[in-house]
Enzyme design. Sequence first.
Site, PDB file in Angstrom:
ATOM      1  N   ASP A 103       1.095  -1.212  -0.043  1.00  0.00           N
ATOM      2  CA  ASP A 103       0.065   0.110  -0.014  1.00  0.00           C
ATOM      3  C   ASP A 103       0.886   1.148  -0.108  1.00  0.00           C
ATOM      4  O   ASP A 103       2.096   1.194   0.518  1.00  0.00           O
ATOM      5  CB  ASP A 103      -0.699   0.092   1.361  1.00  0.00           C
ATOM      6  CG  ASP A 103      -1.850  -1.274   1.108  1.00  0.00           C
ATOM      7  OD1 ASP A 103      -2.321  -1.793   0.152  1.00  0.00           O
ATOM      8  OD2 ASP A 103      -2.128  -1.387   2.305  1.00  0.00           O
TER       9      ASP A 103
HETATM   10  N1  URA Z   1      -1.289  -6.049   3.999  1.00  0.00           N
HETATM   11  C1  URA Z   1      -1.706  -4.726   3.876  1.00  0.00           C
HETATM   12  O1  URA Z   1      -2.858  -4.376   4.653  1.00  0.00           O
HETATM   13  N2  URA Z   1      -1.321  -3.724   3.239  1.00  0.00           N
HETATM   14  C2  URA Z   1       0.192  -3.981   2.593  1.00  0.00           C
HETATM   15  O2  URA Z   1       0.668  -3.082   1.920  1.00  0.00           O
HETATM   16  C3  URA Z   1       0.602  -5.285   2.613  1.00  0.00           C
HETATM   17  C4  URA Z   1      -0.254  -6.233   3.341  1.00  0.00           C
END
Ligand code: URA
Length: 233
Positions: A103
């Site tokens: 993310d």
């Molecule tokens: N899980 C998440 O919620 N976000 C990420 O970036 C990676 C794993």
Amino acid sequence: MRIDKFLSECKVATRSETGKAVRRGQVLLDGVPVKRADTPVDPGKNVVTYCGEVVHYRRNTYILLNKPDGYVSATEDKKEKTVLELLPEEVRKFDIFPCGRLDKNTLGLMLLTDNGPLAHCLLAPKRHVEKVYRFECAHAPSESDLAALESGVDIGGYVTKPCTVRMLGETTGEITLAEGKYHQIKLMFDAVDNRILYLERIRFAHLTLDGLARGEWRYLTDEEIKLLEEYGN
Ligand code: URA
């Protein structure tokens, strides 16, 4: 293999660039300038030098990046800064892309490569490639929350596979997953009425950041590549 093909597969020079370098005497085979761009090379035996640099045979490019906050895991984006923007142009020209997504506000280890088939294998759920994340959540999870996270929770029509959660403090810990659904960890903590405040990936398969500063990148070592390419077999 021809020396011009060797150099183009190693992404060192295009065939026409090799032709010009050969004419300038800048392409050496075992220390001797070659006269022709179609000179045969055995990548396992010969030492090729291009413009003064020894070229190691490598068909694909593998980059380890320590992703900072605020970058999206994409090759292009109209609005956001992409992780590719953290790499110099001479690396970006290899057509590399992020192997999996983090993310925008997730930090840490990101693998980038131009090896599409291997990336596909590394991300395939049946390969069970481990990813370890350090997290901070809004409040201390109870024993039953931890048990639920580890055995699997419903994140909107999908029940997560078993994983391990190791608490390091009241609200901090490490979670190890062998799958990677979109926003998985945030949704897992939402499912036990908690909230992720901080998320950083610290391991992907055998790869760790190992002193690489935030925003910095490096090429994988030959040993790291060898182990990684075994996932493609
Ligand atoms: N899980 C998440 O919620 N976000 C990420 O970036 C990676 C794993």
